[in-house]
Write a protein that holds these residues in place. Sequence first.
Motif, PDB file in Angstrom:
ATOM      1  N   LYS A 148       0.820  -1.216   0.000  1.00 57.82           N
ATOM      2  CA  LYS A 148       0.000   0.000   0.000  1.00 57.82           C
ATOM      3  C   LYS A 148       0.854   1.265   0.000  1.00 57.82           C
ATOM      4  O   LYS A 148       0.331   2.370   0.040  1.00 57.82           O
ATOM      5  CB  LYS A 148      -0.933   0.013   1.220  1.00 57.82           C
ATOM      6  N   GLN A 149       2.186   1.122   0.007  1.00 59.01           N
ATOM      7  CA  GLN A 149       3.083   2.266   0.017  1.00 59.01           C
ATOM      8  C   GLN A 149       3.329   2.756  -1.407  1.00 59.01           C
ATOM      9  O   GLN A 149       3.560   1.953  -2.309  1.00 59.01           O
ATOM     10  CB  GLN A 149       4.432   1.874   0.647  1.00 59.01           C
ATOM     11  N   PRO A 150       3.274   4.069  -1.618  1.00 58.91           N
ATOM     12  CA  PRO A 150       3.605   4.590  -2.958  1.00 58.91           C
ATOM     13  C   PRO A 150       5.044   4.224  -3.308  1.00 58.91           C
ATOM     14  O   PRO A 150       5.913   4.212  -2.435  1.00 58.91           O
ATOM     15  CB  PRO A 150       3.453   6.101  -2.810  1.00 58.91           C
ATOM     16  N   PRO A 151       5.322   3.908  -4.564  1.00 61.17           N
ATOM     17  CA  PRO A 151       6.691   3.563  -4.940  1.00 61.17           C
ATOM     18  C   PRO A 151       7.616   4.767  -4.821  1.00 61.17           C
ATOM     19  O   PRO A 151       7.230   5.894  -5.115  1.00 61.17           O
ATOM     20  CB  PRO A 151       6.566   3.102  -6.398  1.00 61.17           C
ATOM     21  N   ALA A 152       8.842   4.505  -4.362  1.00 61.03           N
ATOM     22  CA  ALA A 152       9.847   5.573  -4.269  1.00 61.03           C
ATOM     23  C   ALA A 152      10.297   5.939  -5.683  1.00 61.03           C
ATOM     24  O   ALA A 152      10.364   5.089  -6.570  1.00 61.03           O
ATOM     25  CB  ALA A 152      11.029   5.099  -3.447  1.00 61.03           C
ATOM     26  N   LEU A 153      10.581   7.218  -5.898  1.00 56.23           N
ATOM     27  CA  LEU A 153      11.054   7.694  -7.197  1.00 56.23           C
ATOM     28  C   LEU A 153      12.315   8.509  -6.966  1.00 56.23           C
ATOM     29  O   LEU A 153      12.316   9.479  -6.208  1.00 56.23           O
ATOM     30  CB  LEU A 153       9.985   8.563  -7.873  1.00 56.23           C
ATOM     31  N   LYS A 154      13.411   8.101  -7.619  1.00 59.22           N
ATOM     32  CA  LYS A 154      14.684   8.794  -7.448  1.00 59.22           C
ATOM     33  C   LYS A 154      15.226   9.178  -8.827  1.00 59.22           C
ATOM     34  O   LYS A 154      15.385   8.318  -9.696  1.00 59.22           O
ATOM     35  CB  LYS A 154      15.683   7.898  -6.724  1.00 59.22           C
ATOM     36  N   ILE A 155      15.459  10.472  -9.025  1.00 58.92           N
ATOM     37  CA  ILE A 155      16.079  10.958 -10.262  1.00 58.92           C
ATOM     38  C   ILE A 155      17.591  10.977 -10.024  1.00 58.92           C
ATOM     39  O   ILE A 155      18.076  11.669  -9.134  1.00 58.92           O
ATOM     40  CB  ILE A 155      15.580  12.371 -10.625  1.00 58.92           C
ATOM     41  N   THR A 156      18.325  10.191 -10.815  1.00 59.20           N
ATOM     42  CA  THR A 156      19.776  10.096 -10.612  1.00 59.20           C
ATOM     43  C   THR A 156      20.566  10.966 -11.573  1.00 59.20           C
ATOM     44  O   THR A 156      21.732  11.263 -11.329  1.00 59.20           O
ATOM     45  CB  THR A 156      20.232   8.633 -10.762  1.00 59.20           C
ATOM     46  N   TYR A 157      19.949  11.383 -12.694  1.00 57.31           N
ATOM     47  CA  TYR A 157      20.702  12.137 -13.697  1.00 57.31           C
ATOM     48  C   TYR A 157      19.737  12.882 -14.600  1.00 57.31           C
ATOM     49  O   TYR A 157      18.719  12.324 -15.009  1.00 57.31           O
ATOM     50  CB  TYR A 157      21.552  11.164 -14.515  1.00 57.31           C
ATOM     51  N   ASP A 185       9.105   3.528 -19.858  1.00 52.42           N
ATOM     52  CA  ASP A 185       9.404   2.112 -19.722  1.00 52.42           C
ATOM     53  C   ASP A 185      10.327   1.899 -18.528  1.00 52.42           C
ATOM     54  O   ASP A 185      11.459   2.368 -18.522  1.00 52.42           O
ATOM     55  CB  ASP A 185      10.065   1.614 -21.020  1.00 52.42           C
ATOM     56  N   VAL A 186       9.822   1.198 -17.493  1.00 49.69           N
ATOM     57  CA  VAL A 186      10.620   0.883 -16.307  1.00 49.69           C
ATOM     58  C   VAL A 186      11.198  -0.519 -16.491  1.00 49.69           C
ATOM     59  O   VAL A 186      10.457  -1.473 -16.728  1.00 49.69           O
ATOM     60  CB  VAL A 186       9.768   0.958 -15.026  1.00 49.69           C
ATOM     61  N   LYS A 187      12.521  -0.634 -16.394  1.00 48.45           N
ATOM     62  CA  LYS A 187      13.190  -1.928 -16.590  1.00 48.45           C
ATOM     63  C   LYS A 187      12.913  -2.857 -15.414  1.00 48.45           C
ATOM     64  O   LYS A 187      12.382  -2.445 -14.384  1.00 48.45           O
ATOM     65  CB  LYS A 187      14.702  -1.737 -16.762  1.00 48.45           C
ATOM     66  N   GLU A 188      13.325  -4.121 -15.572  1.00 50.93           N
ATOM     67  CA  GLU A 188      13.047  -5.123 -14.542  1.00 50.93           C
ATOM     68  C   GLU A 188      13.782  -4.834 -13.238  1.00 50.93           C
ATOM     69  O   GLU A 188      13.390  -5.308 -12.183  1.00 50.93           O
ATOM     70  CB  GLU A 188      13.383  -6.520 -15.065  1.00 50.93           C
ATOM     71  N   ASP A 189      14.867  -4.043 -13.283  1.00 45.57           N
ATOM     72  CA  ASP A 189      15.574  -3.679 -12.050  1.00 45.57           C
ATOM     73  C   ASP A 189      15.075  -2.351 -11.464  1.00 45.57           C
ATOM     74  O   ASP A 189      15.624  -1.847 -10.492  1.00 45.57           O
ATOM     75  CB  ASP A 189      17.084  -3.616 -12.294  1.00 45.57           C
ATOM     76  N   GLY A 190      14.037  -1.760 -12.083  1.00 42.30           N
ATOM     77  CA  GLY A 190      13.466  -0.507 -11.582  1.00 42.30           C
ATOM     78  C   GLY A 190      14.094   0.745 -12.171  1.00 42.30           C
ATOM     79  O   GLY A 190      13.659   1.848 -11.881  1.00 42.30           O
ATOM     80  N   SER A 191      15.104   0.582 -13.010  1.00 40.41           N
ATOM     81  CA  SER A 191      15.747   1.758 -13.611  1.00 40.41           C
ATOM     82  C   SER A 191      14.986   2.221 -14.843  1.00 40.41           C
ATOM     83  O   SER A 191      14.236   1.453 -15.454  1.00 40.41           O
ATOM     84  CB  SER A 191      17.199   1.434 -13.981  1.00 40.41           C
ATOM     85  N   PHE A 192      15.183   3.471 -15.211  1.00 40.56           N
ATOM     86  CA  PHE A 192      14.554   4.007 -16.412  1.00 40.56           C
ATOM     87  C   PHE A 192      15.413   5.122 -16.980  1.00 40.56           C
ATOM     88  O   PHE A 192      16.169   5.789 -16.270  1.00 40.56           O
ATOM     89  CB  PHE A 192      13.130   4.517 -16.144  1.00 40.56           C
ATOM     90  N   VAL A 193      15.302   5.295 -18.293  1.00 41.59           N
ATOM     91  CA  VAL A 193      15.936   6.400 -19.008  1.00 41.59           C
ATOM     92  C   VAL A 193      14.877   6.933 -19.968  1.00 41.59           C
ATOM     93  O   VAL A 193      14.243   6.155 -20.689  1.00 41.59           O
ATOM     94  CB  VAL A 193      17.178   5.950 -19.817  1.00 41.59           C
ATOM     95  N   PHE A 194      14.666   8.234 -19.968  1.00 35.05           N
ATOM     96  CA  PHE A 194      13.622   8.801 -20.822  1.00 35.05           C
ATOM     97  C   PHE A 194      14.075  10.155 -21.343  1.00 35.05           C
ATOM     98  O   PHE A 194      14.670  10.941 -20.615  1.00 35.05           O
ATOM     99  CB  PHE A 194      12.320   8.966 -20.025  1.00 35.05           C
ATOM    100  N   THR A 195      13.822  10.404 -22.627  1.00 34.90           N
ATOM    101  CA  THR A 195      14.145  11.679 -23.240  1.00 34.90           C
ATOM    102  C   THR A 195      12.854  12.353 -23.656  1.00 34.90           C
ATOM    103  O   THR A 195      12.034  11.747 -24.348  1.00 34.90           O
ATOM    104  CB  THR A 195      15.046  11.470 -24.477  1.00 34.90           C
ATOM    105  N   TYR A 196      12.662  13.580 -23.219  1.00 32.22           N
ATOM    106  CA  TYR A 196      11.437  14.279 -23.595  1.00 32.22           C
ATOM    107  C   TYR A 196      11.757  15.631 -24.208  1.00 32.22           C
ATOM    108  O   TYR A 196      12.831  16.191 -24.011  1.00 32.22           O
ATOM    109  CB  TYR A 196      10.476  14.415 -22.411  1.00 32.22           C
ATOM    110  N   ASN A 197      10.796  16.104 -24.974  1.00 28.71           N
ATOM    111  CA  ASN A 197      10.923  17.366 -25.717  1.00 28.71           C
ATOM    112  C   ASN A 197      10.410  18.495 -24.839  1.00 28.71           C
ATOM    113  O   ASN A 197       9.310  18.432 -24.328  1.00 28.71           O
ATOM    114  CB  ASN A 197      10.095  17.248 -26.996  1.00 28.71           C
ATOM    115  N   LEU A 198      11.223  19.533 -24.661  1.00 28.54           N
ATOM    116  CA  LEU A 198      10.777  20.687 -23.873  1.00 28.54           C
ATOM    117  C   LEU A 198       9.619  21.384 -24.563  1.00 28.54           C
ATOM    118  O   LEU A 198       9.651  21.526 -25.784  1.00 28.54           O
ATOM    119  CB  LEU A 198      11.941  21.672 -23.694  1.00 28.54           C
TER     120      LEU A 198
END
Length: 198
Positions: A148-157, A185-198
């Motif tokens: 029931k805990q919200p997932p932690a979100l950490k921006i590393t870069y 897309d969140v990988k199986e280890d919980g990591s993600f990389v995403f590029t977005y347009n400003l």
Amino acid sequence: KGFGEVTTARGETTQLSELEQIKVDKDFVTSKVKLPYTPPLLSPQNGQIFDFLSDQGLTIELKWRDVSNASRYHVQISEHPLFGKLSAENAALTKSAISIKIPKSNKKQYFWRVRSIDKAGNKSPWSDSHQFVVQSPVTSQAVRSMDKQPPALKITYMHPFFPFVQVEGTTEPDAFLTLNGEIIDVKEDGSFVFTYNL
């Protein structure tokens, strides 16, 4: 899009309007070409989510509107919004639809776009890209065992390269993550990389 003006080294000026292309040869002789129309995308809807119902994967039909001056279409599919690495492409489609097979995976997003090509080989600009997501359905047993805990979100870069920003981080592997309405897309280890347009 819009309009423009091109002046050659010989001082000849040519006006360009929407969907026009200019070619300048080695003698600075110009020729203006009318490009074919860009096909609008129809389905699947942008952001649509598909669940895998078996281990056989999914078959998804991509559809776009026919344009009058096209003799064929060029489709590209990628897991990345910038289409730097393609998952698939076909540049010889004579119909305004294609069925694609997606192998079963945990959760993935795909982007797709289309352009038209006329009889002379002139290519339209690419359509806006649409995104769809494939995922394994959440079973009732998995729902019962969810915390029931919200997932932690950490921006590393965060790396800005105008007009884009690349974001890297970590969260729980089964988290449903979006940025500005786009599914990440969140990988199986919980990591993600995403590029977005400003």
